[in-house]
Design a protein around this motif. Structure first.
Motif, mmCIF file in Angstrom:
data_model
loop_
_atom_site.group_PDB
_atom_site.id
_atom_site.type_symbol
_atom_site.label_atom_id
_atom_site.label_comp_id
_atom_site.label_asym_id
_atom_site.label_seq_id
_atom_site.Cartn_x
_atom_site.Cartn_y
_atom_site.Cartn_z
ATOM 1 N N ASN A 1 -10.098 -8.316 -0.682
ATOM 2 C CA ASN A 1 -10.529 -9.564 -1.313
ATOM 3 C C ASN A 1 -9.349 -10.278 -1.971
ATOM 4 O O ASN A 1 -9.192 -11.499 -1.856
ATOM 5 C CB ASN A 1 -11.616 -9.290 -2.356
ATOM 6 C CG ASN A 1 -12.965 -9.038 -1.716
ATOM 7 O OD1 ASN A 1 -13.197 -9.433 -0.574
ATOM 8 N ND2 ASN A 1 -13.859 -8.379 -2.445
ATOM 9 N N GLU A 2 -8.522 -9.518 -2.655
ATOM 10 C CA GLU A 2 -7.342 -10.098 -3.293
ATOM 11 C C GLU A 2 -6.372 -10.634 -2.250
ATOM 12 O O GLU A 2 -5.772 -11.704 -2.431
ATOM 13 C CB GLU A 2 -6.652 -9.048 -4.164
ATOM 14 C CG GLU A 2 -7.459 -8.670 -5.398
ATOM 15 C CD GLU A 2 -6.978 -7.387 -6.041
ATOM 16 O OE1 GLU A 2 -7.370 -7.135 -7.193
ATOM 17 O OE2 GLU A 2 -6.226 -6.632 -5.395
ATOM 18 N N SER B 1 -6.626 -4.935 -2.940
ATOM 19 C CA SER B 1 -7.874 -4.958 -2.178
ATOM 20 C C SER B 1 -7.828 -6.058 -1.125
ATOM 21 O O SER B 1 -7.021 -6.993 -1.208
ATOM 22 C CB SER B 1 -9.059 -5.185 -3.112
ATOM 23 O OG SER B 1 -9.034 -6.517 -3.615
ATOM 24 N N LYS C 1 0.824 -1.204 0.000
ATOM 25 C CA LYS C 1 0.000 0.000 0.000
ATOM 26 C C LYS C 1 0.861 1.258 0.000
ATOM 27 O O LYS C 1 0.574 2.236 -0.708
ATOM 28 C CB LYS C 1 -0.920 -0.003 1.221
ATOM 29 C CG LYS C 1 -2.083 -0.991 1.147
ATOM 30 C CD LYS C 1 -3.122 -0.489 0.160
ATOM 31 C CE LYS C 1 -4.416 -1.267 0.286
ATOM 32 N NZ LYS C 1 -5.446 -0.792 -0.678
#
Length: 399
Positions: free
Chosen positions: A19-20, A17, A10
């Protein structure tokens, strides 16, 4: 797990994300990184990075997070630096080589780590330190009955673990010279369906002429069920190492098989030296191309014809020992023979094609492993004539 790496990505501006990230955690839980930092690098990049534009920032984040972590690659690089200036190869006649005896992988690893801690520079020609041209278990261009070759090329074929990176050559599917004989041989591998199966969708020309004549010249079409080839084939090819010198003839076989359109199904997979719990979808035997051998076998019924192409030349430990696989960072829970015998049971119509001329099988460097594999699979030369003999054998079950 690895949450700091998530934050590092990040901070470098990589759009990741949750989810990833959770998908990556699931992949790790299933062992898809194969317990390797290199495997983790490629797995995480495949799951998390959506565009090549982010590759550079991903690499920066990865380097910062894992900087200073000692890996197998780091250990090997240090040893390769010592081996840069090597002695001439030490050739040991077959009659003077020690007979095979079992060895312990954990002990080999411990000994190598111990030498790396205590060795202070280059040592060549001896029997203790990492070096070249001698009888040390570690190095290259020398001889040891259970050594670890680090860099260099095989001279006496005595290394049971290879710790340096191998460069695999892609099989070509555009080979022209010498391919036709292989194509002709492969066409003989046919098994036609009966006339009682399938719809009647093929025009029976002779039947149509006969029926039209009997119908006073008025056209009467006769349709018949076509006889189609129901043969299904699995081709496993040895890639890399000692097989590189047979690349041309292997490419001819690959080209002929690739062009074959008369089989109901044709599948290709790759391995190095012996088949274990993972095989590969590409000659580049890297983690992202790996598939579980169990999964492949579960998708194949006993009707498939198995053709294995390889020189069958390897350290006996690769066939007879747990942990005997030649790759330094791979540990096989079951010996190679376990997997070969399992293949032969699951696919009873099977043969092995060897590019080494048959009159050398009893005296070649890998004569011991060749003999062991011949007990499992009927073996033929990888030539058009040998392929023709093998295809005749594929019509009967391997005993």
């Amino acid at each position: 797990m690895f949450i700091n790496f998530f934050h590092q990505l990040k901070s470098e501006g990589v759009p990741v994300s949750l989810n990833e990230w959770m998908t990556l955690m699931e992949a790790l839980a299933k062992g898809l990184s194969f317990s390797s930092l290199t495997g983790f690098y490629y797995l995480a990049r495949a799951v998390l990075i959506k565009s090549e534009a982010h590759y550079d920032r991903y690499d920066l984040a990865f380097a910062k997070h894992f900087q200073g972590l000692e890996t197998t690659d780091d250990i090997i690089k240090q040893a390769l630096d010592w081996l840069a200036n090597s002695l001439p190869p030490l050739h040991v006649p077959p009659g003077e080589r020690s007979p095979f005896t079992p060895w312990d992988l954990d002990e080999l690893r411990r000994q190598l780590e111990d030498r790396l801690k205590n060795q202070d520079g280059e040592h060549h020609g001896g029997s203790q330190w990492i070096g070249t041209g001698g009888r040390s278990p570690f190095g290259h261009s020398g001889y040891h009955k259970a050594g670890v070759r680090i860099g260099g090329t095989s001279v006496n074929r005595s290394a049971v673990k290879v710790a340096a990176e191998r460069h695999y050559q892609e099989f070509r599917d555009d080979q022209i010279t010498g391919v036709r004989n292989f194509e002709v041989a492969l066409r003989k591998l046919r098994q036609f369906s009966s006339r009682t199966e399938g719809p009647k969708d093929e025009l029976d020309l002779d039947g149509t002429i006969d029926a039209t004549c009997k119908n006073a010249g008025k056209l009467k079409l006769i349709w018949e069920r076509p006889r189609r080839n129901t043969m299904k084939v699995l081709l496993l090819m040895d890639s890399g190492g000692s097989m590189n010198k047979y690349m041309q003839i292997c490419s001819r076989l690959f080209t002929a098989a690739h062009r074959a359109t008369h089989f109901k199904d044709m599948r290709f997979y790759y391995f190095h030296n012996c088949i274990y719990d993972r095989i590969y979808t590409s000659p580049a035997l890297i983690p992202r191309n790996a598939v579980n051998t169990d999964d492949v076998l579960s998708s194949l019924n006993a009707d498939y014809r198995l053709i294995i192409a390889g020189d069958a030349s390897m350290a006996p430990s690769e066939l007879t020992m747990r942990g005997g696989a030649i790759d330094w960072d791979m540990y096989n829970e079951q010996p190679g023979l376990f997997w070969l015998e399992r293949l032969a049971r699951h696919l009873p119509f099977s043969v092995w094609l060897n590019p080494i001329p048959s009159d050398r099988w009893a005296t070649a460097e890998g004569y011991y492993s060749i003999a062991l594999i011949q007990r499992v699979f009927p073996m033929y030369e990888l030539t058009p004539e040998g392929l023709e003999q093998a295809l005749k054998k594929l019509k009967t079950k391997t005993k």
